[in-house]
Design a protein around this motif. Structure first.
Motif, PDB file in Angstrom:
ATOM      1  N   TRP A 103      -6.738  29.683   1.944  1.00  0.00           N
ATOM      2  CA  TRP A 103      -8.197  29.693   1.890  1.00  0.00           C
ATOM      3  C   TRP A 103      -8.819  29.701   3.279  1.00  0.00           C
ATOM      4  N   LEU A 104      -8.196  29.008   4.215  1.00  0.00           N
ATOM      5  CA  LEU A 104      -8.701  29.046   5.590  1.00  0.00           C
ATOM      6  C   LEU A 104      -8.657  30.468   6.137  1.00  0.00           C
ATOM      7  N   GLU A 105      -7.562  31.158   5.857  1.00  0.00           N
ATOM      8  CA  GLU A 105      -7.437  32.536   6.315  1.00  0.00           C
ATOM      9  C   GLU A 105      -8.508  33.427   5.679  1.00  0.00           C
ATOM     10  N   LEU A 106      -8.751  33.235   4.391  1.00  0.00           N
ATOM     11  CA  LEU A 106      -9.806  34.018   3.722  1.00  0.00           C
ATOM     12  C   LEU A 106     -11.178  33.728   4.325  1.00  0.00           C
ATOM     13  N   LEU A 107     -11.449  32.456   4.595  1.00  0.00           N
ATOM     14  CA  LEU A 107     -12.742  32.097   5.195  1.00  0.00           C
ATOM     15  C   LEU A 107     -12.913  32.763   6.553  1.00  0.00           C
ATOM     16  N   GLU A 153      -6.419  25.537  11.191  1.00  0.00           N
ATOM     17  CA  GLU A 153      -5.090  26.057  10.873  1.00  0.00           C
ATOM     18  C   GLU A 153      -4.009  25.269  11.611  1.00  0.00           C
ATOM     19  N   THR A 154      -4.292  24.865  12.841  1.00  0.00           N
ATOM     20  CA  THR A 154      -3.346  24.028  13.592  1.00  0.00           C
ATOM     21  C   THR A 154      -3.134  22.699  12.875  1.00  0.00           C
ATOM     22  N   LYS A 155      -4.202  22.096  12.408  1.00  0.00           N
ATOM     23  CA  LYS A 155      -4.100  20.831  11.676  1.00  0.00           C
ATOM     24  C   LYS A 155      -3.326  21.027  10.374  1.00  0.00           C
ATOM     25  N   CYS A 156      -3.602  22.105   9.693  1.00  0.00           N
ATOM     26  CA  CYS A 156      -2.931  22.408   8.431  1.00  0.00           C
ATOM     27  C   CYS A 156      -1.433  22.619   8.653  1.00  0.00           C
ATOM     28  N   LYS A 157      -1.066  23.333   9.701  1.00  0.00           N
ATOM     29  CA  LYS A 157       0.348  23.552  10.017  1.00  0.00           C
ATOM     30  C   LYS A 157       1.045  22.236  10.324  1.00  0.00           C
ATOM     31  N   SER A 158       0.360  21.346  11.024  1.00  0.00           N
ATOM     32  CA  SER A 158       0.934  20.036  11.337  1.00  0.00           C
ATOM     33  C   SER A 158       1.193  19.232  10.068  1.00  0.00           C
ATOM     34  N   ILE A 159       0.252  19.274   9.154  1.00  0.00           N
ATOM     35  CA  ILE A 159       0.413  18.562   7.887  1.00  0.00           C
ATOM     36  C   ILE A 159       1.584  19.137   7.102  1.00  0.00           C
ATOM     37  N   ARG A 160       1.680  20.469   7.060  1.00  0.00           N
ATOM     38  CA  ARG A 160       2.796  21.099   6.358  1.00  0.00           C
ATOM     39  C   ARG A 160       4.133  20.706   6.972  1.00  0.00           C
ATOM     40  N   ALA A 161       4.199  20.669   8.302  1.00  0.00           N
ATOM     41  CA  ALA A 161       5.444  20.289   8.974  1.00  0.00           C
ATOM     42  C   ALA A 161       5.821  18.847   8.635  1.00  0.00           C
ATOM     43  N   MET A 162       4.844  17.961   8.596  1.00  0.00           N
ATOM     44  CA  MET A 162       5.114  16.563   8.245  1.00  0.00           C
ATOM     45  C   MET A 162       5.599  16.438   6.800  1.00  0.00           C
ATOM     46  N   LEU A 163       4.993  17.202   5.916  1.00  0.00           N
ATOM     47  CA  LEU A 163       5.407  17.159   4.508  1.00  0.00           C
ATOM     48  C   LEU A 163       6.830  17.681   4.342  1.00  0.00           C
ATOM     49  N   VAL A 164       7.152  18.780   5.006  1.00  0.00           N
ATOM     50  CA  VAL A 164       8.510  19.327   4.930  1.00  0.00           C
ATOM     51  C   VAL A 164       9.512  18.320   5.476  1.00  0.00           C
ATOM     52  N   ALA A 165       9.190  17.698   6.591  1.00  0.00           N
ATOM     53  CA  ALA A 165      10.086  16.701   7.179  1.00  0.00           C
ATOM     54  C   ALA A 165      10.267  15.511   6.240  1.00  0.00           C
TER      55      ALA A 165
END
Length: 64
Positions: free
Chosen positions: A24-28, A43-55
């Motif tokens: 959705w961020l990309e669409l916006l 997007e940087t914040k979102c990527k950080s959250i995704r990395a934490m979740l994967v870890a």
């Protein structure tokens, strides 16, 4: 105490939601609803959250 399987399941749901947020961020951004600076920040914040979740998911699975 619901256990590791429940924790992993909830983290996987959170990861799916974070992936959707990135979409959705990309669409916006592509529709000029948000500017490049705001998109890059979010997007940087979102990527950080995704990395934490994967870890977290990987750690929980490895510690069964």
């Amino acid at each position: 105490a619901h256990g590791t399987a429940d924790f992993v399941s909830k983290m996987q749901i959170a990861l799916k939601e974070a992936n959707e947020t990135g979409y959705w961020l990309e669409l916006l951004y592509k529709t000029n609803y948000i500017g490049e600076e705001q998109y890059n920040f979010l997007e940087t914040k979102c990527k950080s959250i995704r990395a934490m979740l994967v870890a977290s998911i990987n750690t929980a699975k490895n510690n069964k």
